[in-house]
Scaffold this motif. Structure first.
Motif: not given
Length: 254
Positions: A5, A7-10, A12-14, A16-17
């Motif tokens: 994945p 860096r931007s996806a990671l 975004s996931t962080s 969102a959490s």
């Protein structure tokens, strides 16, 4: 093999959490499942933070704790790093200092508060001394172990090439142990925050520990939670800055 994945996806996931966590927290409090006196909703904590920013008290408390942490931490590392390198390279020096280190290492920072109050009173020096005493022994242990883990073949090679003791320490031992030393100092920096909060909970007129204790005394739970959140945020910021400095110092390692 699947593509890793981005860096931007990671990120975004962080993000969102965090948003989901805060939303669930807010809903639970709004639904009345938890009494606000025990755990206020995030909106109440944020409103209190904005009010304290407007009053000019919030930033002052953060800066007070940050100043105490950095001064005590830097003083401890300034002593621990050169002393640890000496103890890590000298068997006799380590044998002489080991009993003292064995005495200091188990003592928590809270145990130094009564003596520090007698020595310095309720002053800034007292807060610095608590951070220093709470971080010095662990930092020294990290440096000694990092120094002892340097490949002895590198040391012998330098000696065979004519390097004296000072040159070996400067050109071989210090660069070889520096990555492990810096990793240990990041852990010690987190410990420094624990020390300063302990000191501020007992005797302080400003700071995040004082903020938490003051909120507890007046049953202002949102102030207590705000102080806890600010500690975490401040530690994350200082850890990020430390990581940037580490990447610059250890650029040669990459």
């Amino acid at each position: 093999m699947s593509k890793p994945p981005s860096r931007s996806a990671l990120l975004s996931t962080s993000a969102a959490s965090i948003i989901v966590f805060l939303a669930v927290w807010e809903l639970i409090c709004r639904a009345g499942w938890i009494d606000p006196i025990f755990l206020p909703p995030p909106s109440a904590v944020f409103a209190k933070a904005m009010g304290m920013v407007g009053e000019g008290t919030l930033i002052g408390n953060v800066l007070a704790s940050g100043r105490r942490v950095m001064i005590g931490f830097l003083a401890a590392t300034a002593v621990a790093i050169p002393l640890g390198i000496i103890l890590g390279t000298s068997t006799y020096a380590r044998a002489a200092f080991d009993p003292i280190l064995s005495f200091l290492r188990p003592l928590p920072s809270m145990s130094w508060i009564p003596l520090s109050l007698l020595w310095f009173g309720i002053t800034e020096t007292q807060k610095y001394s608590i951070v220093f005493m709470g971080t010095f022994a662990p930092a020294l242990v990290y440096v000694i172990e990092a120094t002892r883990n340097v490949d002895p073949l590198l040391i012998r090679a330098a000696q065979n090439l004519g390097a004296n003791r000072w040159q070996v320490m400067k050109e071989v031992i210090l660069p070889g142990s520096l990555p492990q030393i810096l990793s240990g100092m990041k852990v010690i920096l987190g410990l420094a925050w624990t020390c300063v909060i302990s000191a501020e909970l007992v005797a302080a007129r400003e700071g995040l520990g004082f903020l938490i204790m003051n909120g507890k005394e007046f049953f202002q739970t949102e102030v207590v939670v705000l102080g806890m959140l600010l500690i975490s945020i401040t530690v994350l910021v200082t850890d990020f800055v430390f990581r940037v400095l580490e990447n610059r110092v250890l650029r040669w390692q990459r």
